[in-house]
Motif scaffolding. Structure first.
Motif, short mmCIF file in Angstrom:
data_model
loop_
_atom_site.label_atom_id
_atom_site.label_comp_id
_atom_site.label_asym_id
_atom_site.label_seq_id
_atom_site.Cartn_x
_atom_site.Cartn_y
_atom_site.Cartn_z
N ALA A 60 81.87 78.05 24.52
CA ALA A 60 82.90 78.38 25.60
C ALA A 60 84.21 77.65 25.29
N ARG A 61 84.16 76.87 24.95
CA ARG A 61 85.39 75.88 24.29
C ARG A 61 86.12 76.69 23.38
N PHE A 62 85.38 77.24 22.40
CA PHE A 62 86.19 77.96 21.36
C PHE A 62 86.63 79.21 21.79
N GLN A 63 86.01 79.91 22.92
CA GLN A 63 86.47 81.09 23.51
C GLN A 63 87.69 80.79 24.13
N GLN A 64 87.82 79.77 24.88
CA GLN A 64 88.85 79.52 25.67
C GLN A 64 90.17 79.29 24.78
N LEU A 65 89.81 78.37 23.73
CA LEU A 65 91.07 78.11 22.90
C LEU A 65 91.44 79.39 22.17
N ALA A 66 90.72 80.35 21.64
CA ALA A 66 91.02 81.78 21.12
C ALA A 66 91.82 82.43 21.91
N GLN A 67 91.32 82.61 23.06
CA GLN A 67 91.95 83.53 24.01
C GLN A 67 93.23 82.84 24.72
N THR A 68 93.46 81.54 24.82
CA THR A 68 94.75 80.85 25.63
C THR A 68 95.65 80.27 24.63
N ARG A 69 95.21 79.90 23.38
CA ARG A 69 95.72 79.10 22.36
C ARG A 69 96.06 77.88 22.86
N SER A 70 95.24 77.30 23.95
CA SER A 70 95.63 75.93 24.47
C SER A 70 94.16 75.35 25.00
N ASN A 71 94.11 73.93 24.92
CA ASN A 71 93.17 73.38 25.35
C ASN A 71 93.43 72.48 26.61
N GLY A 72 94.44 72.98 27.19
CA GLY A 72 95.00 72.08 28.55
C GLY A 72 95.89 70.86 28.18
N MET A 73 95.76 70.21 26.73
CA MET A 73 96.77 69.33 26.29
C MET A 73 97.61 69.69 25.24
N TRP A 114 95.99 71.32 15.46
CA TRP A 114 97.48 71.34 16.02
C TRP A 114 98.33 70.65 15.12
N TYR A 115 97.93 69.39 14.59
CA TYR A 115 98.55 68.24 13.87
C TYR A 115 98.77 68.87 12.49
N THR A 116 97.62 69.51 11.90
CA THR A 116 98.15 69.78 10.48
C THR A 116 98.95 70.91 10.33
N ALA A 117 99.35 71.82 11.55
CA ALA A 117 100.17 72.97 11.67
C ALA A 117 101.42 72.47 11.97
N GLU A 118 101.48 71.85 13.05
CA GLU A 118 102.54 71.63 13.84
C GLU A 118 103.34 70.24 13.17
N LYS A 119 102.96 69.24 12.77
CA LYS A 119 103.35 68.14 12.02
C LYS A 119 103.48 67.94 10.45
N CYS A 120 102.45 68.92 9.72
CA CYS A 120 102.27 68.91 8.46
C CYS A 120 102.77 70.38 7.91
N GLU A 134 101.76 79.38 16.14
CA GLU A 134 101.33 80.64 15.51
C GLU A 134 100.63 80.49 14.08
N SER A 135 100.89 79.42 13.50
CA SER A 135 100.30 79.14 12.23
C SER A 135 98.74 78.79 12.33
N VAL A 136 98.10 78.77 13.78
CA VAL A 136 96.83 78.27 13.72
C VAL A 136 96.12 79.79 13.92
N ARG A 137 95.09 79.93 13.22
CA ARG A 137 94.36 81.15 13.57
C ARG A 137 92.93 80.59 13.83
N VAL A 166 94.47 75.35 5.24
CA VAL A 166 93.52 73.96 5.68
C VAL A 166 92.45 74.93 6.88
N THR A 167 91.30 74.65 6.70
CA THR A 167 90.33 74.86 7.77
C THR A 167 89.85 73.75 8.31
N VAL A 168 89.66 73.84 9.83
CA VAL A 168 89.25 72.61 10.57
C VAL A 168 87.89 73.19 11.14
N CYS A 169 86.80 72.45 10.84
CA CYS A 169 85.45 73.00 11.49
C CYS A 169 85.08 71.85 12.69
N GLY A 170 85.21 72.62 13.90
CA GLY A 170 84.94 71.48 14.91
C GLY A 170 86.22 71.81 15.85
#
Length: 319
Positions: free
Chosen positions: A36-49, A17-23, A54-57, A3-7
């Motif tokens: 900048a938001r995408f770069q933060q997600l890619a580098q930290t694997r977190s958005n603060g919430m 997160w939901y599609t990987a973790e729950k499904c 690992e199944s999310v790339r 599954v690819t999520v755009c956005g």
């Protein structure tokens, strides 16, 4: 399932997160390299919430991200959908299921979002995913109910099977037009609710919800949908998350607007109200709440006077 999520905004990130973790699916989260938001997600694997498994790339290559998936979820600003689709070709999207997890109507044309998609990708399997839910609540394990709708029963069943989990109970929609319009219009009602909060008129929210649902139901019916859909999860069922929740961008925008406080987050109800008024004119349906919101945010009229006049209209039967 790939599954690819755009956005990679608040909702798109949650969906990945939901599609990987729950499904249990392999997920690619696409975002623009300049974000900048995408770069933060890619580098930290977190958005603060949320912390992504690992199944999310993460990918900033749109074409590779789309081509790698059987199912493509789109969760971007509604007014950006047309330009986003212009980057894709029919060939690379063939055979895939697309799911719109976004709420709005194209302001410049009055087109529903599935109509915009069909302009570019007329033959793909397409569904919408609408209804109530905030990331903050889902993160705490608080479940909710949502709707999957499509012009194909087979696509609806397929999408529900892909994304069902104990955290979200899905219902099959049976009015694609009504669910799209209702989901978009609830954001305008959310702005009106925020204005009432900002004017210390919160007690009027009950009347706003009742009359807002009637207003939107009339429009849906005039457009060819089912009036009852306005009373379902896509519209009335989403009011708690939009009209009351402190997490609602549209409600907060309305409150801040009447108080003169700048608001820098996306409030989809702002462009949507323009589209709804255009649709109301085409269908000869009076939309007094939409007109009031537009008069305040686009017409520069005094909020207290405009909103007060809504409740001083001529006496008429409720139904």
């Amino acid at each position: 399932m790939n599954v690819t999520v755009c956005g990679c905004g608040r909702w798109g990130s949650f969906l990945a997160w939901y599609t990987a973790e729950k499904c249990g699916h392999a997920v690619t989260l696409y975002g623009r390299e300049s974000s900048a938001r995408f770069q933060q997600l890619a580098q930290t694997r977190s958005n603060g919430m949320l912390t992504f498994p690992e199944s999310v790339r993460f990918s900033s290559d749109l074409h590779a991200a789309v081509q790698s998936a059987q199912t493509v979820v789109i969760s971007i600003g509604a007014q950006n959908l047309r330009s986003f689709l212009q980057e894709l070709s029919e060939a690379e999207c063939a055979g895939k299921t697309f799911v719109l997890c976004m709420k709005g109507i194209e302001a410049s044309t009055g087109l529903r979002l599935t109509q915009v998609v069909r302009t570019f990708l007329p033959n793909i399997d397409l569904a919408v995913w609408v209804g109530p839910g905030h990331v903050q609540d889902f993160q705490q394990g608080i479940p909710n109910c949502m709707v999957i709708d499509s012009d194909s029963d087979a696509v609806k069943r397929r999408v529900v099977k892909i994304f069902e989990s104990p955290l979200i109970r899905f219902y099959f929609g049976n009015d694609l037009l009504g669910n799209e319009v209702g989901a978009a219009a609830k954001n305008v009602i959310g702005i009106a609710a925020g204005m009432l909060d900002g004017l210390n008129k919160t007690a009027l929210k009950g009347a706003l919800m009742s009359r807002g649902t009637r207003e939107v139901g009339r429009l849906i019916k005039a457009m060819g949908g089912q009036e009852i859909t306005a009373y379902g999860l896509a519209h009335l069922g989403d009011y708690e998350a939009t009209v009351f929740s402190r997490y609602s961008h549209n409600r907060q925008f309305g409150e801040d607007f009447v108080r003169g406080v700048p608001y820098d987050k996306l409030a989809e109800g702002v462009p949507t109200v323009t589209a709804l008024l255009e649709l109301g004119e085409r269908c000869k349906v009076d939309l007094p709440i939409c007109k009031a919101v537009d008069a305040v945010i686009n017409g520069g009229q005094e909020p207290n006077q405009v909103l007060g006049s809504l409740f001083l209209r001529s006496i008429k039967r409720e139904f």
